[in-house]
Write a protein that holds these residues in place. Structure first.
Motif, PDB file in Angstrom:
ATOM      1  N   LEU A   9       0.831  -1.194   0.000  1.00  0.00           N
ATOM      2  CA  LEU A   9       0.000   0.000   0.000  1.00  0.00           C
ATOM      3  C   LEU A   9       0.871   1.252   0.000  1.00  0.00           C
ATOM      4  CD1 LEU A   9      -2.820   1.258   0.147  1.00  0.00           C
ATOM      5  CD2 LEU A   9      -2.653   1.106   2.630  1.00  0.00           C
ATOM      6  N   HIS A  10       1.897   1.255   0.818  1.00  0.00           N
ATOM      7  CA  HIS A  10       2.809   2.396   0.889  1.00  0.00           C
ATOM      8  C   HIS A  10       3.482   2.640  -0.460  1.00  0.00           C
ATOM      9  CE1 HIS A  10       5.540   5.305   2.617  1.00  0.00           C
ATOM     10  NE2 HIS A  10       6.566   4.609   2.172  1.00  0.00           N
ATOM     11  N   LEU A  11       3.957   1.593  -1.108  1.00  0.00           N
ATOM     12  CA  LEU A  11       4.600   1.737  -2.420  1.00  0.00           C
ATOM     13  C   LEU A  11       3.604   2.236  -3.465  1.00  0.00           C
ATOM     14  CD1 LEU A  11       6.906  -1.410  -2.510  1.00  0.00           C
ATOM     15  CD2 LEU A  11       7.569   0.980  -2.177  1.00  0.00           C
ATOM     16  N   ARG A  12       2.370   1.758  -3.392  1.00  0.00           N
ATOM     17  CA  ARG A  12       1.341   2.211  -4.329  1.00  0.00           C
ATOM     18  C   ARG A  12       1.049   3.698  -4.120  1.00  0.00           C
ATOM     19  NH1 ARG A  12      -3.151  -1.933  -4.299  1.00  0.00           N
ATOM     20  NH2 ARG A  12      -2.520  -1.634  -2.194  1.00  0.00           N
ATOM     21  N   ASP A  13       0.963   4.121  -2.851  1.00  0.00           N
ATOM     22  CA  ASP A  13       0.743   5.542  -2.558  1.00  0.00           C
ATOM     23  C   ASP A  13       1.911   6.395  -3.047  1.00  0.00           C
ATOM     24  OD1 ASP A  13      -1.774   5.270  -1.503  1.00  0.00           O
ATOM     25  OD2 ASP A  13      -1.155   5.509   0.590  1.00  0.00           O
ATOM     26  N   LEU A  14       3.130   5.914  -2.864  1.00  0.00           N
ATOM     27  CA  LEU A  14       4.299   6.666  -3.346  1.00  0.00           C
ATOM     28  C   LEU A  14       4.269   6.815  -4.862  1.00  0.00           C
ATOM     29  CD1 LEU A  14       7.212   5.365  -1.087  1.00  0.00           C
ATOM     30  CD2 LEU A  14       6.138   7.629  -1.066  1.00  0.00           C
ATOM     31  N   ALA A  15       3.870   5.769  -5.559  1.00  0.00           N
ATOM     32  CA  ALA A  15       3.762   5.850  -7.026  1.00  0.00           C
ATOM     33  C   ALA A  15       2.703   6.874  -7.417  1.00  0.00           C
ATOM     34  CB  ALA A  15       3.431   4.478  -7.602  1.00  0.00           C
ATOM     35  N   ARG A  16       1.592   6.903  -6.692  1.00  0.00           N
ATOM     36  CA  ARG A  16       0.545   7.894  -6.966  1.00  0.00           C
ATOM     37  C   ARG A  16       1.060   9.308  -6.709  1.00  0.00           C
ATOM     38  NH1 ARG A  16      -4.518   5.049  -3.863  1.00  0.00           N
ATOM     39  NH2 ARG A  16      -4.932   3.457  -5.409  1.00  0.00           N
ATOM     40  N   LEU A  17       1.800   9.480  -5.631  1.00  0.00           N
ATOM     41  CA  LEU A  17       2.347  10.804  -5.311  1.00  0.00           C
ATOM     42  C   LEU A  17       3.321  11.260  -6.387  1.00  0.00           C
ATOM     43  CD1 LEU A  17       2.913  10.400  -1.473  1.00  0.00           C
ATOM     44  CD2 LEU A  17       1.064  11.635  -2.632  1.00  0.00           C
ATOM     45  N   ARG A  18       4.110  10.355  -6.907  1.00  0.00           N
ATOM     46  CA  ARG A  18       5.024  10.715  -8.004  1.00  0.00           C
ATOM     47  C   ARG A  18       4.244  11.132  -9.240  1.00  0.00           C
ATOM     48  NH1 ARG A  18       8.095   6.460  -6.014  1.00  0.00           N
ATOM     49  NH2 ARG A  18       7.246   5.026  -7.549  1.00  0.00           N
ATOM     50  N   ARG A  19       3.129  10.442  -9.497  1.00  0.00           N
ATOM     51  CA  ARG A  19       2.296  10.825 -10.646  1.00  0.00           C
ATOM     52  C   ARG A  19       1.717  12.224 -10.451  1.00  0.00           C
ATOM     53  NH1 ARG A  19       0.327   5.426 -10.498  1.00  0.00           N
ATOM     54  NH2 ARG A  19      -1.723   6.129  -9.806  1.00  0.00           N
ATOM     55  N   VAL A  20       1.293  12.539  -9.234  1.00  0.00           N
ATOM     56  CA  VAL A  20       0.772  13.880  -8.940  1.00  0.00           C
ATOM     57  C   VAL A  20       1.875  14.914  -9.139  1.00  0.00           C
ATOM     58  CG1 VAL A  20      -0.066  15.396  -7.100  1.00  0.00           C
ATOM     59  CG2 VAL A  20      -1.066  13.123  -7.396  1.00  0.00           C
ATOM     60  N   ARG A  21       3.047  14.648  -8.598  1.00  0.00           N
ATOM     61  CA  ARG A  21       4.168  15.592  -8.738  1.00  0.00           C
ATOM     62  C   ARG A  21       4.538  15.775 -10.206  1.00  0.00           C
ATOM     63  NH1 ARG A  21       9.522  13.679  -6.243  1.00  0.00           N
ATOM     64  NH2 ARG A  21       9.487  12.682  -8.260  1.00  0.00           N
ATOM     65  N   ASP A  22       4.582  14.683 -10.950  1.00  0.00           N
ATOM     66  CA  ASP A  22       4.895  14.774 -12.385  1.00  0.00           C
ATOM     67  C   ASP A  22       3.828  15.562 -13.134  1.00  0.00           C
ATOM     68  OD1 ASP A  22       7.175  13.273 -11.918  1.00  0.00           O
ATOM     69  OD2 ASP A  22       6.328  11.409 -12.719  1.00  0.00           O
ATOM     70  N   ARG A  23       2.565  15.368 -12.766  1.00  0.00           N
ATOM     71  CA  ARG A  23       1.490  16.126 -13.418  1.00  0.00           C
ATOM     72  C   ARG A  23       1.635  17.615 -13.130  1.00  0.00           C
ATOM     73  NH1 ARG A  23      -5.059  15.669 -12.534  1.00  0.00           N
ATOM     74  NH2 ARG A  23      -5.561  17.349 -14.004  1.00  0.00           N
ATOM     75  N   ILE A  24       1.969  17.964 -11.889  1.00  0.00           N
ATOM     76  CA  ILE A  24       2.180  19.373 -11.543  1.00  0.00           C
ATOM     77  C   ILE A  24       3.338  19.930 -12.365  1.00  0.00           C
ATOM     78  CG2 ILE A  24       2.956  20.947  -9.725  1.00  0.00           C
ATOM     79  CD1 ILE A  24       1.384  19.137  -7.734  1.00  0.00           C
ATOM     80  N   ASP A  25       4.415  19.174 -12.478  1.00  0.00           N
ATOM     81  CA  ASP A  25       5.572  19.629 -13.255  1.00  0.00           C
ATOM     82  C   ASP A  25       5.203  19.878 -14.720  1.00  0.00           C
ATOM     83  OD1 ASP A  25       7.184  19.472 -10.998  1.00  0.00           O
ATOM     84  OD2 ASP A  25       8.077  17.549 -11.554  1.00  0.00           O
TER      85      ASP A  25
END
Length: 147
Positions: A9-25
């Motif tokens: 679950l933690h790894l899945r959340d981290l992947a989602r957070l990276r997607r959010v950060r990449d989308r912001i970028d």
């Protein structure tokens, strides 16, 4: 062999957070809010906000504004756009909020930065100019509140 659901679950959340950060970028100039970003990764806004701060040490909004200010700095150095044009080009809807955040991160108002920095990076490779002019995150710029 056992799996650790908490770790997955933690790894899945981290992947989602990276997607959010990449989308912001990528989409910093678009109207973005926490709820829209959260929907894009199937999280609630509150959960995204908490997890993002825990992972990156700052809020989603702060990260977004830092990206916008970084881009604004580059546009202001070019010197061919007014501060108002730069504000709207980078996705800010309020000149006042843009100017306040710019001053907090850079240590001077955007109009002063435009005037003083227009030639500061002339002849410098863009990758070096980006590092030299990167705004300070998570705290005010040095000297901006010293008396």
């Amino acid at each position: 062999m056992t799996t650790r659901p908490g770790s997955e679950l933690h790894l899945r959340d981290l992947a989602r957070l990276r997607r959010v950060r990449d989308r912001i970028d990528r989409e910093y100039a678009q109207p973005l809010d926490v709820e829209a970003l959260a929907r894009g990764v199937h999280m609630s806004g509150g959960h995204l906000s908490r997890q993002f701060r825990q992972a990156y040490g700052e809020s989603v909004y702060s990260y977004l504004m830092t990206r916008r200010i970084e881009r604004a700095m580059a546009l202001l150095r070019r010197g061919d756009l007014s501060v108002t044009e730069v504000c709207f080009t980078v996705g800010c809807a309020s000149l006042g909020t843009f100017s306040t955040r710019f001053t907090e991160l850079v240590g001077m108002p955007p109009s002063t930065y435009r005037r003083e920095q227009a030639q500061a990076t002339a002849g410098m490779p863009p990758c070096v100019a980006r590092q030299v002019t990167k705004p300070v995150r998570n705290r005010e710029a040095p000297g901006s509140g010293d008396s």
